[in-house]
Design an enzyme around this catalytic site. Structure first.
Site, PDB file in Angstrom:
ATOM      1  N   ASP A   1       0.854  -1.181   0.000  1.00 57.99           N
ATOM      2  CA  ASP A   1       0.000   0.000   0.000  1.00 57.99           C
ATOM      3  C   ASP A   1       0.893   1.235   0.000  1.00 57.99           C
ATOM      4  OD1 ASP A   1      -2.353   1.674   0.228  1.00 57.99           O
ATOM      5  OD2 ASP A   1      -3.338   0.002   1.244  1.00 57.99           O
TER       6      ASP A   1
ATOM      7  N   GLY B   1       4.091   1.126  -2.463  1.00 57.69           N
ATOM      8  CA  GLY B   1       3.978   1.234  -3.909  1.00 57.69           C
ATOM      9  C   GLY B   1       2.590   1.619  -4.377  1.00 57.69           C
TER      10      GLY B   1
ATOM     11  N   HIS C   1     -13.834  -2.764  -6.766  1.00 59.81           N
ATOM     12  CA  HIS C   1     -15.105  -2.021  -6.859  1.00 59.81           C
ATOM     13  C   HIS C   1     -14.898  -0.509  -6.843  1.00 59.81           C
ATOM     14  CE1 HIS C   1     -16.226  -1.426  -2.294  1.00 59.81           C
ATOM     15  NE2 HIS C   1     -14.965  -1.127  -2.529  1.00 59.81           N
TER      16      HIS C   1
END
Length: 353
Positions: free
Chosen positions: A219, A244, A263
């Site tokens: 993350d 990243g 989503h």
């Protein structure tokens, strides 16, 4: 127009039953239109932490107002509405108590969703939801028109909103992670990469249940700083953080986890992300998209409400099984199976095509 004609039936002669049905329809739709006030009341209760002051039993609005620094009469009005949905209950002495269904509104209990309620009703979700007509007429999210930037770009510039989102998502996920981790038959060894894994709640549960696995939490740096895995010394040496941007590249692994990620994004973005996963997937590896799968038919399902939130605030959408199969195919993957979990989410498994 004759006496037998009715404006409500378009000038056609209507029966008494037709007229009564239309009256019932009108009453139903007005009641539905007022439904937005329930989450407004729920947010107000979460903001002031009133549920924590009910932990020891029933209390009057006066006592609760003194404890929360609020107006007693207005607090009573909020609690009275929450009682109609079973969050609290009012007794004959005018005291309110938390129901079993309302316990998770407390901030001091496991699986508290107080922060999740605040996130889901935050202005970044609430205001665009009031502009769905814009989404219909323009075919785009309403978020950028209101806040001046796309959703995640706004987060990058607004620390308050970013904190509400990440803390809220972690709270929303807490009650999901253990049953999801238990629902999938992970391999005995290998590396699980949790892509966009936030604070690492799902990866934590996966590693706890599968002692032969290694983990990577991928993350942004400011998100990784709030990770939960460092608080578990028993997992030391079995995981590592990886900073990243998943639209640039993802770490290599045997299992790529994407929980509540696809989503958020439009199809083209998802194909890019899934393509990175395909290239970084080791031989025999699998991509696990953990998301709501929209079922057919008219039955209520949380995915159908979340889909409108995505439409209003982001560029993504909730998807059907066929939608996922198409995304995978475009990214060089093949949908192999959909595994339901005890939560609203399913594990959508893909392998190399």
């Amino acid at each position: 127009m004759s006496q037998d004609e009715d404006r409500t039936t378009g000038g056609r002669t209507g029966t008494a039953d037709d007229t009564e049905n239309l009256r019932r329809s009108a009453a139903f739709l007005v009641d539905e239109a007022l439904g937005f006030l329930f989450p407004a009341a729920l947010r107000a209760a979460a903001d002031i932490g009133v549920a924590d002051h009910l932990a020891d039993g029933p209390a009057t609005p006066d006592r609760l107002a003194a404890a929360t620094g609020t107006d007693a009469r207005n607090l009573h009005r909020v609690l009275r509405l929450l009682a109609t949905r079973g969050v609290v209950t009012e007794d004959e002495r005018g005291r309110f108590a938390l129901t079993a269904a309302g316990q998770a509104l407390r901030g001091d209990v496991p699986y508290s969703v107080r922060a999740a309620v605040q996130m889901l009703t935050d202005r970044t979700m609430w205001r665009p939801a009031g502009e769905l007509t814009h989404c219909l007429t323009e075919g785009t999210t309403a978020f950028e028109d209101i806040f001046g930037l796309p959703f995640f770009d706004h987060f990058a510039k607004d620390a308050r909103t970013a904190a509400v989102f990440h803390v809220g998502m972690a709270a929303m996920s807490d009650q999901e992670n253990a049953p999801i981790a238990a629902a999938y038959d992970f391999p005995e060894s290998g590396t699980v990469v949790d892509i966009g894994g936030g604070h690492g709640g799902l990866l934590l549960e996966v590693l706890r249940r599968n002692p032969g696995l290694q983990g990577v939490l991928h993350d942004r740096s400011h998100v990784l700083a709030g990770n939960r895995l460092e608080a578990h010394p028993e997992l030391a040496g079995r995981w590592r953080p990886h900073e990243g941007d998943f639209f640039a590249a993802v770490p290599a692994g045997d299992i790529h986890l994407l929980k509540r990620i696809t989503h958020d994004w439009a199809d083209e973005d998802c194909v890019t992300l899934l393509g990175h996963c395909r290239r970084a997937l080791r031989p025999g590896g699998r991509v696990l998209v953990v998301d709501a799968v929209v079922p057919p038919g008219n039955a209520p399902h949380q995915s159908k409400a979340l889909d409108l939130m995505m439409m209003a605030s982001l560029t993504g959408r909730e998807r059907t099984e066929a939608d996922f199969a198409e995304l995978f195919a475009r990214a060089g993957l093949r949908l192999s199976r959909v595994i339901p979990t005890p939560t609203v989410l399913s594990v959508v498994e893909a392998v190399a095509a």
